[in-house]
Design a protein around this motif. Structure first.
Motif, mmCIF file in Angstrom:
data_model
loop_
_atom_site.group_PDB
_atom_site.id
_atom_site.type_symbol
_atom_site.label_atom_id
_atom_site.label_comp_id
_atom_site.label_asym_id
_atom_site.label_seq_id
_atom_site.Cartn_x
_atom_site.Cartn_y
_atom_site.Cartn_z
ATOM 1 N N UNK A 1 51.324 36.206 27.342
ATOM 2 C CA UNK A 1 49.866 36.311 27.410
ATOM 3 C C UNK A 1 49.371 37.696 26.944
ATOM 4 N N UNK A 2 50.220 38.414 26.264
ATOM 5 C CA UNK A 2 49.810 39.699 25.680
ATOM 6 C C UNK A 2 49.787 40.860 26.655
ATOM 7 N N UNK A 3 50.730 40.850 27.597
ATOM 8 C CA UNK A 3 50.811 41.947 28.567
ATOM 9 C C UNK A 3 51.111 43.277 27.854
ATOM 10 N N UNK A 4 50.395 44.336 28.226
ATOM 11 C CA UNK A 4 50.681 45.661 27.663
ATOM 12 C C UNK A 4 51.698 46.350 28.570
ATOM 13 N N UNK A 5 52.868 46.676 28.026
ATOM 14 C CA UNK A 5 53.862 47.382 28.842
ATOM 15 C C UNK A 5 53.758 48.875 28.505
ATOM 16 N N UNK A 6 53.270 49.643 29.464
ATOM 17 C CA UNK A 6 53.028 51.072 29.231
ATOM 18 C C UNK A 6 54.147 51.889 29.851
ATOM 19 N N UNK A 7 54.086 53.206 29.611
ATOM 20 C CA UNK A 7 55.243 54.001 30.025
ATOM 21 C C UNK A 7 55.257 54.364 31.503
ATOM 22 N N UNK A 8 54.090 54.397 32.157
ATOM 23 C CA UNK A 8 54.082 54.777 33.573
ATOM 24 C C UNK A 8 52.832 54.247 34.262
ATOM 25 N N UNK A 9 52.835 54.316 35.594
ATOM 26 C CA UNK A 9 51.646 53.896 36.340
ATOM 27 C C UNK A 9 50.449 54.787 36.005
ATOM 28 N N UNK A 10 50.742 56.084 35.791
ATOM 29 C CA UNK A 10 49.680 57.024 35.433
ATOM 30 C C UNK A 10 49.033 56.615 34.110
ATOM 31 N N UNK A 11 49.850 56.095 33.201
ATOM 32 C CA UNK A 11 49.361 55.647 31.911
ATOM 33 C C UNK A 11 48.477 54.406 32.082
ATOM 34 N N UNK A 12 48.895 53.514 33.000
ATOM 35 C CA UNK A 12 48.083 52.318 33.281
ATOM 36 C C UNK A 12 46.714 52.780 33.785
ATOM 37 N N UNK A 13 46.734 53.729 34.729
ATOM 38 C CA UNK A 13 45.472 54.245 35.287
ATOM 39 C C UNK A 13 44.594 54.828 34.173
ATOM 40 N N UNK A 14 45.191 55.652 33.313
ATOM 41 C CA UNK A 14 44.412 56.302 32.248
ATOM 42 C C UNK A 14 43.820 55.286 31.280
ATOM 43 N N UNK A 15 44.634 54.291 30.909
ATOM 44 C CA UNK A 15 44.164 53.315 29.912
ATOM 45 C C UNK A 15 43.065 52.420 30.508
ATOM 46 N N UNK A 16 43.210 52.073 31.787
ATOM 47 C CA UNK A 16 42.173 51.244 32.422
ATOM 48 C C UNK A 16 40.910 52.089 32.626
ATOM 49 N N UNK A 17 41.084 53.296 33.094
ATOM 50 C CA UNK A 17 39.915 54.158 33.355
ATOM 51 C C UNK A 17 39.138 54.444 32.074
ATOM 52 N N UNK A 18 39.860 54.556 30.941
ATOM 53 C CA UNK A 18 39.156 54.850 29.690
ATOM 54 C C UNK A 18 38.597 53.590 29.038
ATOM 55 N N UNK A 19 38.893 52.442 29.621
ATOM 56 C CA UNK A 19 38.323 51.200 29.112
ATOM 57 C C UNK A 19 39.128 50.553 27.999
ATOM 58 N N UNK A 20 40.314 51.073 27.719
ATOM 59 C CA UNK A 20 41.120 50.457 26.655
ATOM 60 C C UNK A 20 41.707 49.130 27.104
ATOM 61 N N UNK A 21 42.003 49.040 28.380
ATOM 62 C CA UNK A 21 42.557 47.802 28.947
ATOM 63 C C UNK A 21 41.747 47.510 30.223
ATOM 64 N N UNK A 22 41.329 46.250 30.440
ATOM 65 C CA UNK A 22 40.449 45.976 31.586
ATOM 66 C C UNK A 22 41.125 46.062 32.958
ATOM 67 N N UNK A 23 42.380 45.647 33.058
ATOM 68 C CA UNK A 23 42.999 45.569 34.389
ATOM 69 C C UNK A 23 44.501 45.881 34.303
ATOM 70 N N UNK A 24 45.046 46.412 35.372
ATOM 71 C CA UNK A 24 46.485 46.722 35.330
ATOM 72 C C UNK A 24 47.083 46.891 36.711
ATOM 73 N N UNK A 25 48.401 46.760 36.749
ATOM 74 C CA UNK A 25 49.152 46.958 37.998
ATOM 75 C C UNK A 25 49.409 48.460 38.184
ATOM 76 N N UNK A 26 49.134 48.961 39.349
ATOM 77 C CA UNK A 26 49.517 50.352 39.602
ATOM 78 C C UNK A 26 49.625 50.600 41.117
ATOM 79 N N UNK A 27 49.794 51.868 41.501
ATOM 80 C CA UNK A 27 49.941 52.198 42.928
ATOM 81 C C UNK A 27 48.611 52.700 43.495
#
Lengths: 333, 532
Positions: free
Chosen positions: A193-219
């Motif tokens: 389904x086109x999951x984006x596999x990023x390098x770290x949870x911090x990266x997930x946070x940054x990408x979601x916060x900047x609006x590049x990706x709408x939702x993500x798994x993190x801590x």
């Protein structure tokens, strides 16, 4: 000659980090900005000098965990303060930790501590979904992570590399609660389904916060940092009515053959205390206190209010070693 | 010749001490473990995923070294031969990418395209949204651009130093009968071919060993497989085997370099240095192109760091909280640079002595130690030095172990810079000393060293910068309670608010730039004073 004298003096200074008597050496994978103030307080209160080695998930916990393994035959560390139970269990299985039951351990729920005393949990984080408020409204949010395989989430979900850090723990926990076949099927569908596999949870946070990706798994601590940084993000604890949310306590272990054994025990007792749990709850990481009767400040959830995933952490650690090959293949395909 | 062998023995001894012996120890252990496992080496290395990694690593290295050298030669020519205002400012700006950790530079580069930033806003008006840019930058493109952003500046500076060794009187003579462009093609480039080939291969190897930046842009390269086997699987032997393609590629690169450089037997006769004034009519255009490059790949991304609510009070607080780390970083980098320069000089003297039979082994040592993955070097140092005896414990628990890693890892830079310069020194200089009855040591101290002063300073500064920013091995071996500033930035980067990480990175930049600018200002004032 003068230059040579200066160089010699400088070399002597470099080599002067000799062993002091009243010290405790702690290796910690808890982020430095949260662990350092706690360790400084311990220094002030006890007069014992803390020599710390910090690491971060961003480095894939390469540093200290592997260092502890490499130092097995001649341990330099006294205490291992881990950001999640998986690393402590791994060290226990490799015979690197020793048994020690801290004074307050009886007030920690059974789920979060080792029966044999190789690790004791305290102040927890949870796995959650972070979303960008500008891209998703509350009624669009999923209630379960299982919904994320739906085509409406195509190319909209991010996760950190599951071979490392808390994401590896999360995936192993899913294998335990869902069973191998269902978990594999879920991951394959998620990837398709086109999951984006990023390098770290911090990266997930940054990408979601900047609006590049709408939702993500993190801590939860990543989410709180984004909130305090005034990012337009929200969060949900998924599967409250299903498999539950994964709770990840910090864990502390005594290292077998540690050079400063008594000081190590004092530090472990200090970490498993109301004071430290309150401090970690008040910090940006907003960690959830686990000791009975300790309540965090307003806004920090209590452990009782979370529908936590009921898993045996040790079983999850063993499961992780079994599924690593599959996960590597899953990422590469 | 006895002295040569004694010096060679000292170099080999230190190599063994700093890393070679630990590595041999680790290799034996890994091979034993690997043979005991049921993994077949050839099958593992020829797996499609591993072949893809090799392809990615090779493509990235070729692209980055090719572009860096081409653009670096262009900018190097401008810095060397074109009369520009603010040339020193340009040179100083080009040092910035070397100062900040690559990981932070990648974050800055990515943030440059956020909607709220200048370039990102401009691009979104042109219809290029954040997502489009991100998909373009994903993988090879982003990795190559960021690596070029780091390597082009340093290449430009080195190339300009390389060109400045060519006699200005020769160029002046040639200018009377030829165009500047022809002079570049017929004189400057052929005379510097040796150095340019070296730069190409060093950048190629630097890129080949890169982990942080390709990982940031999700490009899988060989070092990532090494990390995965190590950090996720805790399989040290397979991690070691995963780095085999790196060694083989480095060996091939080394052989190619030896062959190419042997063919180009060009020695410049440095006579006098003078101010060049090439391409006079195009100098505005050249200045503009250099400024645009610096603006887009240095000022814009780095400017991001400064725009994150960094008040003076906050910076003062940050400094007071990081005093120990700043001090640790500075004196360790100073010591590292001093020993690297001395070590590099000893290696260069042997390498350039025609009579010394093992001179080619010097380069092999340097390349081998440079290409060795940080993680494996860290592991090797721990396993070897963490023993229950007072001597090894002394090394292991002090920051001397970090110095060992610096000396092992970075000796290629001073060695190459100094030997390139030594090769270009006219033999008559040493012959004059011999005729005057000076011994070898006297000739080195009073004749050779003053003539390569400029390269000694360059070696020191470059080594200082590399040591100051090192993270890969340091994070693995730094003693408890001893942190350097880059390590602090790295460990804080994951979950600290953006302004804290930005503030620390700014601190690191200022740490270098303030003394550098002060030296330049003092030099300028002294020059003006002397003139008056």
């Amino acid at each position: 000659m003068k230059i040579m004298k200066w160089i010699l003096m400088a070399v002597l200074m470099v080599s002067s980090c000799s062993r002091d008597k009243n010290v405790v050496v702690v290796y910690t994978s808890e982020d430095q900005q949260f662990s350092q103030p706690v360790l400084k307080d311990f220094e002030k209160e006890t007069g014992i000098q803390v020599k710390a080695l910090y690491d971060t998930e961003e480095t894939k916990s390469t540093g200290i965990l592997n260092r502890l393994i490499a130092e097995k035959n001649n341990p330099q560390a006294d205490v291992f303060w881990s950001g999640d139970p998986m690393r402590s269990i791994l060290l226990k299985r490799k015979g690197i930790t020793a048994s020690y039951t801290p004074k307050n351990a009886q007030n920690i729920p059974k789920l979060f501590k080792d029966k044999e005393g190789h690790y004791t949990g305290f102040s927890a984080r949870v796995r959650a979904l972070i979303y960008n408020k500008n891209l998703l409204s509350k009624d669009q949010l999923p209630k379960s992570i299982l919904e994320l395989t739906d085509p409406k989430w195509k190319n909209k979900v991010a996760i950190a590399n599951p071979l490392f850090g808390t994401t590896s723990f999360h995936i192993a926990a899913l294998f335990i609660v869902m069973g191998d076949e269902k978990a594999k099927d879920y991951l394959l569908k998620l990837k398709a389904n086109g999951l984006h596999i990023l390098k770290s949870n911090g990266d997930v946070r940054r990408k979601v916060a900047s609006g590049q990706i709408p939702i993500g798994f993190t801590d939860s601590d990543d989410i709180n940092v984004a909130l305090l940084d005034h990012k337009s993000v929200g969060f949900i604890y998924p599967d409250e009515n299903g498999i539950g949310t994964l709770v990840m306590p910090n864990t502390v272990s005594l290292i077998k053959g540690s050079p400063n054994n008594q000081n190590a025990k004092l530090l472990i007792d200090y970490l498993i205390s109301k004071k430290v749990e309150l401090k970690l709850a008040q910090m940006e990481c907003a960690q959830i206190p686990l000791l009975a009767g300790v309540h965090g400040p307003k806004g920090v959830l209590s452990i009782q209010s979370i529908q936590s995933m009921k898993i045996d952490y040790e079983a999850a650690a063993i499961k992780l070693t079994e599924i690593l090959g599959f996960l590597k293949q899953w990422i590469e395909d | 010749m006895k002295r040569h062998f004694a010096l060679f023995a000292v170099i080999v001894f230190f190599f063994l001490l700093f890393g070679l012996l630990p590595i041999i120890f680790l290799v034996i252990r890994s091979v034993q473990e690997f043979l005991a496992s049921d993994t077949h080496l050839i099958v593992y290395l020829l797996k499609k995923s591993n072949l893809d990694l090799i392809k990615n690593s090779l493509s990235l290295s070729l692209i980055v070294s090719g572009i860096s050298l081409s653009v670096g030669v262009f900018f190097g020519t401008i810095l060397w031969g074109v009369q520009l205002r603010f040339k020193k400012l340009f040179k100083l700006s080009l040092l910035i990418p070397l100062i900040i950790p690559p990981y932070i530079y990648s974050i800055c580069f990515e943030r440059m395209f956020y909607k709220e930033s200048l370039l990102g806003g401009l691009l979104s008006i042109l219809g290029l949204g954040e997502q489009t840019i991100q998909s373009i930058l994903h993988g090879m493109t982003g990795s190559a651009i960021v690596l070029c952003g780091i390597f082009i500046p340093i290449t430009s500076l080195i190339v300009s130093t390389l060109f400045s060794r060519i006699s200005s009187s020769m160029i002046d003579a040639a200018r009377t009968c030829s165009s500047d462009f022809r002079i570049m093609l017929r004189i400057v480039l052929p005379f510097s071919k040796h150095g340019l080939i070296s730069i190409f291969f060093v950048i190629f190897l630097l890129t080949l060993a890169q982990l942080e930046i390709p990982n940031f842009f999700s490009l899988n390269v060989i070092p990532f497989e090494v990390l995965t086997q190590f950090a996720a699987f805790h399989n040290y032997s397979l991690s070691m085997m995963a780095s085999l393609p790196l060694f083989l590629l480095s060996l091939i690169i080394f052989m190619m370099e030896v062959i190419l450089i042997k063919k180009s037997d060009l020695l410049a006769n440095k006579v006098k240095l003078g101010k060049m004034d090439l391409f006079h009519s195009s100098r505005t255009l050249f200045a503009l192109s250099l400024f645009i490059f610096i603006f887009i790949l240095i000022y814009l991304p780095i400017g991001n760091l400064f725009s994150r609510n960094l008040s003076l009070t906050f910076m003062v607080q940050l400094i007071s909280e990081s005093t120990t780390e700043i001090w640790n970083s500075l004196y360790l980098a100073f010591l590292g640079a001093t020993f690297l320069t001395l070590f590099g000089l000893a290696m260069a003297l042997l390498k350039t002595d025609r009579r010394f039979p093992f001179k080619s082994s010097i380069d092999f040592f340097s390349i081998f130690s440079f290409i060795f993955p940080n993680i494996i070097l860290g592991l090797a140092l721990i396993l070897f030095w963490n023993q229950e005896n007072p001597l090894s414990s002394f090394f292991y628990t002090s920051s001397l172990i970090i110095l060992f890693a610096y000396l092992f890892h970075f000796n290629i830079f001073p060695q190459r810079i100094l030997s390139d310069h030594l090769k270009q020194l006219p033999r008559s200089i040493e012959e004059a000393g011999m005729l005057a009855g000076a011994g070898k040591i006297k000739r080195i101290i009073f004749l050779i060293l003053p003539n390569i002063k400029e390269s000694i300073i360059t070696s020191f500064l470059l080594s200082f910068l590399f040591c100051l920013g090192e993270i890969g091995t340091t994070i693995f071996i730094y003693p408890p309670g001893f942190q350097t500033l880059p390590i602090k930035i790295f460990t804080m980067a994951a979950n600290s608010p953006e302004h804290v990480v930005s503030g620390l990175a700014v601190l690191l930049i200022l740490l270098i730039l303030i003394p550098a600018v002060s030296v330049l200002v003092i030099q300028e004032m002294r020059r003006k004073y002397a003139h008056h």
